[in-house]
Design a protein around this motif. Structure first.
Motif, short mmCIF file in Angstrom:
data_model
loop_
_atom_site.label_atom_id
_atom_site.label_comp_id
_atom_site.label_asym_id
_atom_site.label_seq_id
_atom_site.Cartn_x
_atom_site.Cartn_y
_atom_site.Cartn_z
N MET A 51 0.83 -1.21 0.00
CA MET A 51 0.00 0.00 0.00
C MET A 51 0.87 1.26 0.00
O MET A 51 1.97 1.25 0.54
CB MET A 51 -0.94 0.01 1.20
CG MET A 51 -0.25 0.05 2.55
SD MET A 51 -1.42 0.13 3.97
CE MET A 51 -2.11 -1.53 3.97
N PRO A 52 0.39 2.34 -0.62
CA PRO A 52 1.13 3.61 -0.58
C PRO A 52 1.22 4.13 0.86
O PRO A 52 0.46 3.71 1.74
CB PRO A 52 0.27 4.55 -1.45
CG PRO A 52 -0.61 3.67 -2.26
CD PRO A 52 -0.84 2.45 -1.43
N VAL A 53 2.14 5.06 1.07
CA VAL A 53 2.36 5.59 2.41
C VAL A 53 1.11 6.26 2.97
O VAL A 53 0.79 6.08 4.15
CB VAL A 53 3.54 6.58 2.42
CG1 VAL A 53 3.70 7.23 3.79
CG2 VAL A 53 4.83 5.86 2.04
N ASP A 54 0.38 7.02 2.14
CA ASP A 54 -0.82 7.68 2.67
C ASP A 54 -1.90 6.68 3.04
O ASP A 54 -2.64 6.88 4.01
CB ASP A 54 -1.36 8.71 1.67
CG ASP A 54 -1.68 8.10 0.31
OD1 ASP A 54 -1.29 6.96 0.05
OD2 ASP A 54 -2.34 8.79 -0.49
N ARG A 55 -1.96 5.58 2.30
CA ARG A 55 -2.92 4.52 2.65
C ARG A 55 -2.51 3.83 3.95
O ARG A 55 -3.36 3.44 4.75
CB ARG A 55 -3.01 3.51 1.51
CG ARG A 55 -3.79 2.23 1.84
CD ARG A 55 -5.20 2.49 2.33
NE ARG A 55 -5.86 1.26 2.75
CZ ARG A 55 -6.79 1.18 3.68
NH1 ARG A 55 -7.19 2.28 4.33
NH2 ARG A 55 -7.34 0.03 3.99
N LEU A 56 -1.19 3.72 4.18
CA LEU A 56 -0.72 3.13 5.43
C LEU A 56 -1.23 3.94 6.62
O LEU A 56 -1.71 3.39 7.61
CB LEU A 56 0.81 3.07 5.45
CG LEU A 56 1.46 2.69 6.78
CD1 LEU A 56 0.99 1.33 7.26
CD2 LEU A 56 2.98 2.74 6.67
N ARG A 57 -1.11 5.24 6.54
CA ARG A 57 -1.56 6.08 7.65
C ARG A 57 -3.06 5.90 7.91
O ARG A 57 -3.49 5.75 9.06
CB ARG A 57 -1.26 7.56 7.37
CG ARG A 57 -1.51 8.47 8.58
CD ARG A 57 -1.21 9.92 8.26
NE ARG A 57 0.18 10.16 7.95
CZ ARG A 57 1.11 10.39 8.86
NH1 ARG A 57 0.80 10.37 10.15
NH2 ARG A 57 2.35 10.63 8.49
N SER A 58 -3.85 5.87 6.85
CA SER A 58 -5.30 5.70 7.04
C SER A 58 -5.62 4.30 7.54
O SER A 58 -6.56 4.10 8.32
CB SER A 58 -6.05 5.99 5.73
OG SER A 58 -5.68 5.09 4.71
N ALA A 59 -4.84 3.29 7.10
CA ALA A 59 -5.06 1.93 7.57
C ALA A 59 -4.75 1.81 9.05
O ALA A 59 -5.47 1.14 9.81
CB ALA A 59 -4.21 0.95 6.76
N VAL A 60 -3.66 2.45 9.49
CA VAL A 60 -3.32 2.45 10.93
C VAL A 60 -4.45 3.07 11.74
O VAL A 60 -4.86 2.55 12.79
CB VAL A 60 -1.99 3.19 11.15
CG1 VAL A 60 -1.79 3.49 12.64
CG2 VAL A 60 -0.82 2.39 10.61
N ARG A 61 -4.97 4.17 11.25
CA ARG A 61 -6.06 4.84 11.98
C ARG A 61 -7.33 4.00 11.97
O ARG A 61 -8.09 4.01 12.95
CB ARG A 61 -6.30 6.22 11.36
CG ARG A 61 -5.14 7.17 11.60
CD ARG A 61 -5.34 8.53 10.95
NE ARG A 61 -4.22 9.41 11.25
CZ ARG A 61 -4.10 10.65 10.81
NH1 ARG A 61 -5.05 11.16 10.02
NH2 ARG A 61 -3.04 11.39 11.14
N GLU A 62 -7.54 3.26 10.89
CA GLU A 62 -8.72 2.38 10.85
C GLU A 62 -8.58 1.27 11.87
O GLU A 62 -9.55 0.92 12.56
CB GLU A 62 -8.91 1.80 9.45
CG GLU A 62 -10.17 0.94 9.33
CD GLU A 62 -10.39 0.42 7.93
OE1 GLU A 62 -11.25 -0.48 7.77
OE2 GLU A 62 -9.73 0.90 6.98
#
Length: 354
Positions: A51-62
Motif C-alpha cells: 500500500m502507498p504511504v498515505d494509505r498506510l496512515r489511514s489503515a493504521v487509523r482504521e
C-alpha cells in the motif's frame, strides 16, 4: 471466551494478552484482520508493503478505530520509502514495527528512540545474532514449513539454535496452527508463535470465500516450494498456474515480470525511479541477479489476483505446510481462545519432572 492467559516475555514486551502473532501478509493482513486478531488478545500485524504511504496512515487509523489493543506494522527495510513509513509508525504511535528483512542498525535505533518495539523476521541463526546485536527487541524465526519466501531448515532445527544464540525473546513461525504447537514452541524456549496461513483461514480474513475453499481442500502434498514466481524459494499451493510457471522459459517469465512491475507501479503509486532504487537495494541486500530482481515484480500482483480478486487461475496462493491440516474458518477470537486453552491443557498433561 476464556479468561485464561499464558504470560511470556513476548506478552510483557508488547502488552498483548496471549503469546500469539498474526503475521503481516500482503493483501491479507488489512485493518479488519489485524483489529480482530488484536481484539482476540494476539499481536496483529498490518502489512504495509502493498500500500502507498498515505494509505498506510489511514489503515493504521482504521485499525485504531476498531481496537484499543496493541498492534504492529510490517514493512520492507530495503524499500526506498522506508523512512516515510517509519515516520508514519512513529507519528501514529504504533506499538510494534516488524520487518521481513533485517533493518539497519540506524533504523532500529530510530524506532527504539521513539519507543517502538522492533521485531525482525529471520531465517538463519546468524541473522538473529546480527539484529540482536543491533538492538532488536525480539525476533520471529521462520522455519522452512512457513508460507511465502522461506528457507530449507525446519523450525524444529532452526528454533533451538536461535534460542540458544540470542538473549531476546524469540517467536517461532513455520508449521504452527494450534495449541499443541504453542506448547511445543514454549518447550523449545520460544516466547510465542507467529502464524500466517492459520489467520488467513479465519472468518475475519477478507480473502474471498472461493480462495479459502481452495486452501481448505488442500492436503499437505498440495503445498509446494517453487522458484519460478520470483526467482526465490516460495512456498504456496500447487495449482495449474504454478505448474504453468514452472514449465515456462526465462524469456516468458521476464516478460511477465515486466507487465507485473508496471501493474504494481500503478497499484502502489510508486514511480519507476523508486522501483529501480528498490530493485538495487533488493539486489544488494539479498545478493540477487538482475533477473531475480525483475522476477520479484511477479509476487505482489500474483498474490493480489488471488487474495483480493479471487482469481486462483491468475494468481498464486502463498501457504505454509499447515494448510494441509486446516479444515475450518473460526473467528480470530475463537481461534486464539482454543489455542490458549489447548496449550494450557497440553502443558498440564505433561508428566512431572523427577
Amino acid at each position: 471466551m476464556s479468561d485464561a492467559t499464558i504470560s511470556t516475555a513476548l506478552t510483557e514486551l508488547v502488552g498483548v494478552r496471549h503469546p500469539v502473532v498474526q503475521t503481516g501478509m500482503g493483501w491479507v493482513a488489512g485493518p479488519r484482520l489485524v483489529s480482530a486478531a488484536a481484539n482476540a488478545g494476539a499481536l496483529g500485524i498490518l502489512a504495509s508493503a502493498t500500500m502507498p504511504v498515505d494509505r498506510l496512515r489511514s489503515a493504521v487509523r482504521e485499525v485504531r478505530s476498531r481496537t484499543e489493543a496493541p498492534f504492529g506494522v510490517n514493512l520492507r527495510a530495503d524499500a526506498s520509502d522506508a523512512a516515510d513509513r517509519v515516520r508514519v509508525i512513529v507519528e501514529e504511535g504504533v506499538r510494534v514495527a516488524s520487518f521481513a528483512l533485517a533493518p539497519s542498525r540506524e533504523l532500529i535505533a530510530r524506532l527504539k528512540d521513539a519507543g517502538v518495539v522492533v521485531i525482525p523476521s529471520i531465517g538463519a541463526r546468524r541473522h538473529a545474532e546480527k539484529v540482536a546485536a543491533w538492538g532488536a527487541d525480539a525476533v520471529v524465526v521462520q522455519g522452512g514449513e512457513g508460507g511465502g519466501h522461506t528457507g530449507d531448515t525446519a523450525t524444529s532445527v532452526l528454533l533451538p539454535q536461535v534460542v540458544d544464540a540470542v538473549d531476546i525473546p524469540v517467536v517461532a513461525a513455520g508449521g504452527f496452527h494450534d495449541g499443541r504447537g504453542l506448547a511445543a514452541a514454549l518447550a523449545y524456549g520460544a516466547a510465542g508463535i507467529a502464524m500466517g496461513t492459520r489467520f488467513l483461514l479465519t472468518s475475519d480474513s477478507t480473502v474471498p470465500d472461493t480462495v479459502k475453499a481452495r486452501y481448505l481442500a488442500a492436503t499437505v502434498k498440495d503445498v509446494t516450494v517453487t522458484t519460478k514466481v520470483d526467482g526465490l524459494p516460495h512456498r504456496m499451493l500447487r495449482t495449474d498456474l504454478v505448474d504453468t510457471l514452472e514449465r515456462s522459459g526465462r524469456a516468458t517469465a521476464l516478460l511477465r515480470a515486466v507487465r507485473h512491475a508496471a501493474a504494481f507501479r500503478h497499484e502502489s503509486g510508486t514511480s519507476w525511479s523508486r522501483m529501480v532504487r528498490d530493485g538495487i537495494a533488493m539486489k544488494h541486500g539479498r545478493e540477487l541477479t538482475w533477473s531475480q530482481v525483475l522476477l520479484a515484480a511477479n509476487t505482489p500482483m500474483l498474490l493480489k489476483a488471488s487474495m483480493v480478486e479471487g482469481r486462483t487461475d491468475l494468481g498464486v496462493m502463498a501457504a505454509g505446510q499447515v494448510a494441509g491440516v486446516i479444515d475450518d474458518l473460526p473467528s480470530c477470537a475463537e481461534l486464539v481462545d482454543r489455542i490458549i486453552t489447548q496449550a494450557r491443557a497440553t502443558l498440564r498433561a505433561l508428566p512431572p519432572a523427577d
